[in-house]
Design a protein around this motif. Structure first.
Motif, PDB file in Angstrom:
ATOM      1  N   LEU A  24       0.811  -1.211   0.000  1.00 58.13           N
ATOM      2  CA  LEU A  24       0.000   0.000   0.000  1.00 58.13           C
ATOM      3  C   LEU A  24       0.850   1.268   0.000  1.00 58.13           C
ATOM      4  O   LEU A  24       0.435   2.288  -0.557  1.00 58.13           O
ATOM      5  N   SER A  25       2.023   1.215   0.633  1.00 61.56           N
ATOM      6  CA  SER A  25       2.897   2.394   0.644  1.00 61.56           C
ATOM      7  C   SER A  25       3.338   2.750  -0.761  1.00 61.56           C
ATOM      8  O   SER A  25       3.322   3.918  -1.165  1.00 61.56           O
ATOM      9  N   ASP A  26       3.764   1.756  -1.534  1.00 55.86           N
ATOM     10  CA  ASP A  26       4.161   2.009  -2.920  1.00 55.86           C
ATOM     11  C   ASP A  26       3.008   2.617  -3.704  1.00 55.86           C
ATOM     12  O   ASP A  26       3.187   3.575  -4.460  1.00 55.86           O
ATOM     13  N   LEU A  27       1.825   2.056  -3.544  1.00 60.51           N
ATOM     14  CA  LEU A  27       0.665   2.533  -4.289  1.00 60.51           C
ATOM     15  C   LEU A  27       0.301   3.960  -3.903  1.00 60.51           C
ATOM     16  O   LEU A  27       0.029   4.810  -4.757  1.00 60.51           O
ATOM     17  N   ALA A  28       0.304   4.247  -2.601  1.00 61.13           N
ATOM     18  CA  ALA A  28      -0.067   5.581  -2.121  1.00 61.13           C
ATOM     19  C   ALA A  28       0.971   6.626  -2.495  1.00 61.13           C
ATOM     20  O   ALA A  28       0.630   7.702  -3.024  1.00 61.13           O
ATOM     21  N   PHE A  29       2.249   6.326  -2.246  1.00 64.72           N
ATOM     22  CA  PHE A  29       3.302   7.299  -2.531  1.00 64.72           C
ATOM     23  C   PHE A  29       3.470   7.509  -4.028  1.00 64.72           C
ATOM     24  O   PHE A  29       3.703   8.627  -4.486  1.00 64.72           O
ATOM     25  N   GLY A  30       3.368   6.427  -4.803  1.00 64.27           N
ATOM     26  CA  GLY A  30       3.455   6.561  -6.250  1.00 64.27           C
ATOM     27  C   GLY A  30       2.319   7.396  -6.805  1.00 64.27           C
ATOM     28  O   GLY A  30       2.507   8.200  -7.719  1.00 64.27           O
ATOM     29  N   SER A  31       1.121   7.220  -6.244  1.00 63.93           N
ATOM     30  CA  SER A  31      -0.036   7.990  -6.678  1.00 63.93           C
ATOM     31  C   SER A  31       0.166   9.478  -6.431  1.00 63.93           C
ATOM     32  O   SER A  31      -0.082  10.318  -7.309  1.00 63.93           O
ATOM     33  N   LEU A  32       0.620   9.839  -5.251  1.00 60.90           N
ATOM     34  CA  LEU A  32       0.853  11.247  -4.923  1.00 60.90           C
ATOM     35  C   LEU A  32       1.998  11.830  -5.745  1.00 60.90           C
ATOM     36  O   LEU A  32       1.952  12.997  -6.159  1.00 60.90           O
ATOM     37  N   ALA A  33       3.013  11.016  -6.021  1.00 62.34           N
ATOM     38  CA  ALA A  33       4.128  11.470  -6.853  1.00 62.34           C
ATOM     39  C   ALA A  33       3.643  11.754  -8.269  1.00 62.34           C
ATOM     40  O   ALA A  33       4.034  12.747  -8.888  1.00 62.34           O
ATOM     41  N   GLY A  34       2.777  10.879  -8.784  1.00 59.55           N
ATOM     42  CA  GLY A  34       2.235  11.097 -10.116  1.00 59.55           C
ATOM     43  C   GLY A  34       1.409  12.362 -10.201  1.00 59.55           C
ATOM     44  O   GLY A  34       1.480  13.095 -11.196  1.00 59.55           O
ATOM     45  N   MET A  35       0.627  12.645  -9.172  1.00 59.97           N
ATOM     46  CA  MET A  35      -0.187  13.850  -9.153  1.00 59.97           C
ATOM     47  C   MET A  35       0.699  15.102  -9.173  1.00 59.97           C
ATOM     48  O   MET A  35       0.445  16.043  -9.930  1.00 59.97           O
ATOM     49  N   ALA A  36       1.745  15.100  -8.363  1.00 50.69           N
ATOM     50  CA  ALA A  36       2.646  16.254  -8.298  1.00 50.69           C
ATOM     51  C   ALA A  36       3.313  16.505  -9.647  1.00 50.69           C
ATOM     52  O   ALA A  36       3.386  17.640 -10.127  1.00 50.69           O
ATOM     53  N   GLY A  37       3.799  15.427 -10.265  1.00 49.79           N
ATOM     54  CA  GLY A  37       4.462  15.579 -11.552  1.00 49.79           C
ATOM     55  C   GLY A  37       3.536  16.048 -12.650  1.00 49.79           C
ATOM     56  O   GLY A  37       3.905  16.869 -13.488  1.00 49.79           O
ATOM     57  N   LYS A  38       2.309  15.541 -12.662  1.00 48.95           N
ATOM     58  CA  LYS A  38       1.363  15.889 -13.727  1.00 48.95           C
ATOM     59  C   LYS A  38       0.949  17.348 -13.664  1.00 48.95           C
ATOM     60  O   LYS A  38       0.818  18.011 -14.708  1.00 48.95           O
ATOM     61  N   VAL A  39       0.731  17.877 -12.473  1.00 49.74           N
ATOM     62  CA  VAL A  39       0.352  19.291 -12.331  1.00 49.74           C
ATOM     63  C   VAL A  39       1.463  20.191 -12.873  1.00 49.74           C
ATOM     64  O   VAL A  39       1.198  21.213 -13.520  1.00 49.74           O
ATOM     65  N   VAL A  40       2.712  19.799 -12.637  1.00 45.08           N
ATOM     66  CA  VAL A  40       3.846  20.596 -13.105  1.00 45.08           C
ATOM     67  C   VAL A  40       3.984  20.513 -14.622  1.00 45.08           C
ATOM     68  O   VAL A  40       4.234  21.508 -15.303  1.00 45.08           O
ATOM     69  N   GLU A  41       3.805  19.323 -15.180  1.00 42.36           N
ATOM     70  CA  GLU A  41       4.145  19.113 -16.580  1.00 42.36           C
ATOM     71  C   GLU A  41       3.014  19.373 -17.567  1.00 42.36           C
ATOM     72  O   GLU A  41       3.273  19.547 -18.763  1.00 42.36           O
ATOM     73  N   TYR A  42       1.766  19.410 -17.134  1.00 45.32           N
ATOM     74  CA  TYR A  42       0.658  19.364 -18.083  1.00 45.32           C
ATOM     75  C   TYR A  42       0.638  20.495 -19.112  1.00 45.32           C
ATOM     76  O   TYR A  42       0.385  20.238 -20.299  1.00 45.32           O
ATOM     77  N   PRO A  43       0.880  21.750 -18.729  1.00 44.95           N
ATOM     78  CA  PRO A  43       0.878  22.795 -19.762  1.00 44.95           C
ATOM     79  C   PRO A  43       1.917  22.522 -20.856  1.00 44.95           C
ATOM     80  O   PRO A  43       1.658  22.756 -22.041  1.00 44.95           O
TER      81      PRO A  43
END
Length: 325
Positions: A24-43
């Protein structure tokens, strides 16, 4: 030089004092990491996809695409279609980090490698590649929806039959009605190829840079807790650059296939790209602009890759450290 190579090889025989999070730690931390990266990169990603799928007659280059998007759609234009890829990035990264660590455990058991001994870099590159192949089946429908929404508003483009998408659910509904479930996986072949190659280099480069930075610090074990924010930013940024440089031509073909029915030049004809074959699409891209056509939009992609991937690895790394305390 031989001494440096020997020292780096010795580092691959150790592992961090902090065991990687599992389950669950991998799933939770990976999910939050993906969210952070996507907000930065999307434009940046919006500009990339528009450049990949448009000719030089539509956009003269990166700055022209930025200007037209801002003029025609404003700030929101750069985030058009964000909902779907944001959810996708969270799911993809959750799966990626989970699969990456689980595959390493399988390799350890198969090779009878004890947990206190680190795997070599080739095994880490391979673990990343396999995790990328798995992630492709999670991210492919999400990227299909994203690309259609990003390209639809480009001047001159129009969906066949005059359909205008209102959002991610509108795209999904249209695909299910017209093509069935298979329509959601258009472009899955190049997506698997891109993710296998790209994610292998993504994780592998991150680990390689971290180990080199640790070696320069005189550390005798691969202990990422000894690396500060600057080192994690550097390693994560380099990982993002490696992912995109190695997989970008495949990504161009994938984007062309996924947006063929939205781009006016394809929707109005039975062109090779409209027919959807990987080989036919690659030939069409080459015919349109030669080798440089496979790298159109790479500049803006590399510009977003460094900060976005640095944000992802920083989020994952420091959440993991908090749990280990």
């Amino acid at each position: 030089m031989d001494g440096e190579i020997q020292a780096l090889n010795e580092l691959t025989q150790h592992t961090s004092k902090r065991p990687p999070p599992g389950g669950l730690s991998d799933l939770a931390f990976g999910s939050l990491a993906g969210m952070a990266g996507k907000v930065v990169e999307y434009p940046f990603d919006t500009v990339k996809v528009r450049l990949q799928t448009s000719s030089s007659q539509v956009f003269a280059g990166t700055l022209d695409c930025l200007r037209q998007t801002w003029t025609n759609e404003g700030f929101r234009g750069f985030y058009r279609g964000l909902t779907s890829p944001l959810a996708g990035a969270m799911a993809e990264n959750a799966v990626a980090f989970y699969a990456y660590n689980q595959i390493q455990q399988l390799i350890r058991r198969a090779s009878a490698t004890p947990s206190e001994v680190g795997l070599g870099l080739p095994h880490l590159f391979m673990s990343g590649g396999v995790s990328g192949a798995i992630c492709a089946f999670v991210i492919s429908p999400v990227e299909l929806v994203k690309c259609k929404l990003q390209v639809e508003n480009v001047p001159g483009n129009a969906q066949q039959g005059g359909v205008r998408f209102k959002g991610p659910l509108s795209v999904v509904g249209h695909l299910l009605r017209t093509e069935g479930v298979a329509g959601l996986y258009r472009g899955i072949g190049p997506t698997v190829a891109r993710e296998t190659l790209g994610v292998g280099f993504w994780f592998g480069t991150y680990e390689m840079v971290c180990r080199e930075l640790l070696r320069r610090k005189g550390k005798q074990a691969v202990d990422k807790d000894a690396l500060g924010p600057g080192s994690i930013i550097l390693a994560g940024g380099c990982a993002g650059i490696a992912y995109n440089v190695t997989s970008y031509p495949i990504d161009v073909v994938k984007s062309m296939i996924q947006t063929a029915d939205v781009r006016s030049t394809e929707a109005q004809s039975g062109s090779p790209a409209r027919k959807g074959g990987v080989v036919a699409t690659a030939r069409a891209v080459y015919s349109a602009g030669g080798v440089p056509a496979f790298y159109r939009g790479l500049g803006i992609t590399l510009l977003r890759a460094f900060p976005a991937n640095a944000a992802m690895f920083m989020t994952y790394e420091y959440l993991s450290r908090l749990v280990a305390r």
